[in-house]
Design an enzyme around this catalytic site. Structure first.
Site, PDB file in Angstrom:
ATOM      1  N   ARG A   1       0.810  -1.216   0.000  1.00 39.57           N
ATOM      2  CA  ARG A   1       0.000   0.000   0.000  1.00 39.57           C
ATOM      3  C   ARG A   1       0.845   1.269   0.000  1.00 39.57           C
ATOM      4  NH1 ARG A   1      -5.594  -0.219   1.799  1.00 39.57           N
ATOM      5  NH2 ARG A   1      -6.312  -2.268   1.166  1.00 39.57           N
TER       6      ARG A   1
ATOM      7  N   ARG B   1      -3.446   6.840   0.647  1.00 34.92           N
ATOM      8  CA  ARG B   1      -3.915   8.101   1.220  1.00 34.92           C
ATOM      9  C   ARG B   1      -2.919   8.807   2.130  1.00 34.92           C
ATOM     10  NH1 ARG B   1      -9.437   6.165   3.581  1.00 34.92           N
ATOM     11  NH2 ARG B   1      -8.235   4.241   3.608  1.00 34.92           N
TER      12      ARG B   1
ATOM     13  N   ASP C   1      -7.016  -2.527  -7.208  1.00 32.01           N
ATOM     14  CA  ASP C   1      -7.490  -3.123  -5.968  1.00 32.01           C
ATOM     15  C   ASP C   1      -7.789  -4.583  -6.228  1.00 32.01           C
ATOM     16  OD1 ASP C   1      -8.400  -2.394  -3.094  1.00 32.01           O
ATOM     17  OD2 ASP C   1      -9.934  -3.733  -3.858  1.00 32.01           O
TER      18      ASP C   1
ATOM     19  N   TYR D   1     -15.158 -11.059   1.648  1.00 30.91           N
ATOM     20  CA  TYR D   1     -15.864  -9.785   1.427  1.00 30.91           C
ATOM     21  C   TYR D   1     -17.158  -9.998   0.646  1.00 30.91           C
ATOM     22  CZ  TYR D   1     -11.839  -6.895   2.853  1.00 30.91           C
ATOM     23  OH  TYR D   1     -10.834  -6.277   3.550  1.00 30.91           O
TER      24      TYR D   1
HETATM   25  O1  1CP Z   1       0.022   0.542  -3.244  1.00 33.72           O
HETATM   26  C1  1CP Z   1      -0.450  -0.594  -3.298  1.00 33.72           C
HETATM   27  O2  1CP Z   1      -0.199  -1.472  -2.462  1.00 33.72           O
HETATM   28  C2  1CP Z   1      -1.266  -0.986  -4.535  1.00 33.72           C
HETATM   29  C3  1CP Z   1      -2.656  -0.846  -4.492  1.00 33.72           C
HETATM   30  C4  1CP Z   1      -3.590  -1.671  -3.604  1.00 33.72           C
HETATM   31  C5  1CP Z   1      -3.535  -3.006  -3.175  1.00 33.72           C
HETATM   32  C6  1CP Z   1      -2.430  -4.014  -3.403  1.00 33.72           C
HETATM   33  C7  1CP Z   1      -4.809  -1.140  -3.123  1.00 33.72           C
HETATM   34  C8  1CP Z   1      -5.274   0.234  -3.343  1.00 33.72           C
HETATM   35  N1  1CP Z   1      -5.484  -2.131  -2.468  1.00 33.72           N
HETATM   36  C9  1CP Z   1      -4.733  -3.269  -2.472  1.00 33.72           C
HETATM   37  C10 1CP Z   1      -5.070  -4.581  -1.918  1.00 33.72           C
HETATM   38  C11 1CP Z   1      -6.261  -4.744  -1.045  1.00 33.72           C
HETATM   39  N2  1CP Z   1      -7.469  -4.103  -1.060  1.00 33.72           N
HETATM   40  C12 1CP Z   1      -6.330  -5.755  -0.047  1.00 33.72           C
HETATM   41  C13 1CP Z   1      -5.249  -6.754   0.239  1.00 33.72           C
HETATM   42  C14 1CP Z   1      -4.125  -6.212   0.989  1.00 33.72           C
HETATM   43  C15 1CP Z   1      -4.405  -5.533   2.317  1.00 33.72           C
HETATM   44  O3  1CP Z   1      -4.898  -6.212   3.216  1.00 33.72           O
HETATM   45  O4  1CP Z   1      -4.115  -4.350   2.421  1.00 33.72           O
HETATM   46  C16 1CP Z   1      -7.572  -5.682   0.563  1.00 33.72           C
HETATM   47  C17 1CP Z   1      -8.120  -6.551   1.673  1.00 33.72           C
HETATM   48  C18 1CP Z   1      -8.286  -4.635  -0.084  1.00 33.72           C
HETATM   49  C19 1CP Z   1      -9.673  -4.239   0.200  1.00 33.72           C
HETATM   50  C20 1CP Z   1      -9.773  -2.780   0.368  1.00 33.72           C
HETATM   51  N3  1CP Z   1      -9.743  -1.914  -0.688  1.00 33.72           N
HETATM   52  C21 1CP Z   1      -9.891  -2.017   1.553  1.00 33.72           C
HETATM   53  C22 1CP Z   1      -9.951  -2.573   2.975  1.00 33.72           C
HETATM   54  C23 1CP Z   1     -11.358  -2.681   3.441  1.00 33.72           C
HETATM   55  C24 1CP Z   1     -11.466  -3.222   4.848  1.00 33.72           C
HETATM   56  O5  1CP Z   1     -11.697  -4.406   5.008  1.00 33.72           O
HETATM   57  O6  1CP Z   1     -11.296  -2.436   5.789  1.00 33.72           O
HETATM   58  C25 1CP Z   1      -9.929  -0.671   1.186  1.00 33.72           C
HETATM   59  C26 1CP Z   1     -10.088   0.519   2.087  1.00 33.72           C
HETATM   60  C27 1CP Z   1      -9.837  -0.624  -0.240  1.00 33.72           C
HETATM   61  C28 1CP Z   1      -9.792   0.553  -1.127  1.00 33.72           C
HETATM   62  C29 1CP Z   1      -8.429   0.905  -1.550  1.00 33.72           C
HETATM   63  N4  1CP Z   1      -7.567   0.066  -2.259  1.00 33.72           N
HETATM   64  C30 1CP Z   1      -6.410   0.730  -2.553  1.00 33.72           C
HETATM   65  C31 1CP Z   1      -6.510   2.038  -2.022  1.00 33.72           C
HETATM   66  C32 1CP Z   1      -5.458   3.103  -2.142  1.00 33.72           C
HETATM   67  C33 1CP Z   1      -7.763   2.132  -1.384  1.00 33.72           C
HETATM   68  C34 1CP Z   1      -8.341   3.343  -0.687  1.00 33.72           C
HETATM   69  C35 1CP Z   1      -9.251   4.054  -1.600  1.00 33.72           C
HETATM   70  C36 1CP Z   1      -9.162   5.537  -1.410  1.00 33.72           C
HETATM   71  O7  1CP Z   1      -8.289   6.174  -1.982  1.00 33.72           O
HETATM   72  O8  1CP Z   1     -10.035   6.078  -0.689  1.00 33.72           O
END
Ligand code: 1CP
Length: 363
Positions: free
Chosen positions: A44, A48, A93, A169
């Protein structure tokens, strides 16, 4: 680090390793070949906590940003320029290919389904044969990134969510602490869950292979919620999905990184998958895992993301401790134990990558 201190990958005395490009260092660490020091990136790393990310994201929804090739390329490259990370991961994502399977998902900010996926009819209705046709923009982004990174020889990572985490999910309809709905399905309707996981596994294999063909040097599978299972359930419901995905992606030749959060109770299982690299969270003792399993598999991790709030010199000390702990392993990639948090200080991320570069030339 005092001269002569071992770091993973057993640095060679020759001079040629001092010339390693970022791609070479990364890929050699994945494969357990000699390197001058561990490469560094952060899960990540685009997100943000970076003001530039918030700016580039403003005015569009998260999925719009994932579909907009120029914007997604820009976001993917931001951490390279701003915090000194040494690999670029596709901005996307884990749910993007699931949207491509015809499931209506929105982000607020985590994935949300208006109607959770719980019926045989919904499982039957899943598309997912051909990610190239369903989410073509993902491969355009990878192609553009590979071009942008070629001159500087920076490694490009693709990724996918693992079937268990995606299903957790989808069945719950949203994020959760316990993901009770998928566990109820596991005990109440195991055949339905088996079918759902099989379809997600097929899609994941096709998706990762297509990412490598589009330019990813290596891929990482994220199984964020598999750690909710007992060891026996994990062996029945999760391990075979990892084994299949690793085996069927291996034909692409790209190193495979497996990340499972909360995996301290299933560590041996992580090493029964055939993954080239196992990415550990901070609840496991890196030194012990390196001793026991590191001869055959490289390791990634495993700083607690919250530790990036510490002063830079403490972060540097932790980086050194991690490198020393991982020394018995055939290779080590410095990373966090989970993703950067929205409140992660940018300075802390910079201190982390700078400390990694400071490990250079220790032997
Ligand atoms: O920079 C990076 O790592 C690349 C981009 C990336 C990756 C690999 C994003 C961007 N998401 C993910 C993987 C992801 N998404 C996972 C697996 C890894 C982890 O656990 O972090 C999971 C479970 C998600 C699901 C997800 N997508 C969540 C979590 C929800 C929860 O259960 O609380 C969220 C908040 C997102 C949205 C998301 N994905 C990525 C970003 C930058 C965001 C935030 C969106 C925004 O800008 O508001």
């Amino acid at each position: 680090m005092p001269p002569g201190t071992a770091i993973a990958g057993r640095v060679c005395a020759g001079t040629e390793l001092a010339e390693l490009s970022r791609s070479e260092r990364f890929l050699r660490a994945c494969r357990g070949q000699e390197v001058d020091r561990p490469p560094v990136w952060l899960m990540r790393q685009a997100g943000r906590y970076l003001p530039a990310y918030r700016e580039t994201r403003s005015g569009v929804t998260f999925l719009e940003a994932c579909r907009d090739v120029d914007r997604a390329v820009e976001i993917s490259l931001q951490p390279l320029r701003l915090v000194g990370t040494e690999a670029v991961i596709l901005f996307s994502d884990i749910f993007v290919p699931v949207v491509g399977m015809g499931v209506p998902i929105t982000f607020s900010p985590g994935p949300t389904l208006e109607t959770p996926l719980r019926s045989p009819a919904q499982v039957e209705a899943l598309a997912g044969g051909d990610p190239r046709a369903e989410v073509p923009y993902v491969f355009e982004i990878l192609g553009a990134l590979r071009k942008a990174l070629a001159a500087d020889e920076v490694p490009l990572l693709g990724f996918a969510g693992a079937p268990w985490t995606l299903a957790a999910y989808l069945v719950e309809g949203r994020g959760s602490k316990e993901f009770g709905a998928i566990k109820r399905m596991l005990y109440g309707e195991p055949e339905l869950l088996r079918e759902l996981l099989a379809r997600l596994t097929d899609m994941t294999v096709a998706y990762l292979r297509a990412q490598v063909e589009a330019g990813a040097h290596a891929v990482q599978l994220f199984d964020t919620w598999a750690g909710l299972l007992s060891p026996a359930e994990y062996r029945e419901w999760v391990l075979p999905t990892h084994q299949r995905i690793v085996a069927e992606t291996a034909v692409s030749g790209a190193p495979f990184i497996l990340y499972v959060k909360d995996s301290a109770h299933v560590v041996p299982e992580l090493f029964q998958t055939g993954a080239d690299v196992v990415s550990l969270d901070w609840r496991v003792e890196l030194a012990q895992v390196a001793e026991r399993f590191g001869a055959e598999t490289s390791l990634q991790g495993n700083l607690d993301p919250s530790a990036l709030a510490a002063p830079p010199e403490q972060i540097a000390q932790r980086v050194q401790d991690l490198a020393e702990a991982a020394a018995p392993a055939r290779g080590h990639i410095l990373n966090l134990g989970h993703g950067c948090l929205p409140e992660t200080p940018v300075e802390g991320v910079r201190a982390f990558t700078e400390a990694a570069r400071g490990l250079a030339g220790v032997r």
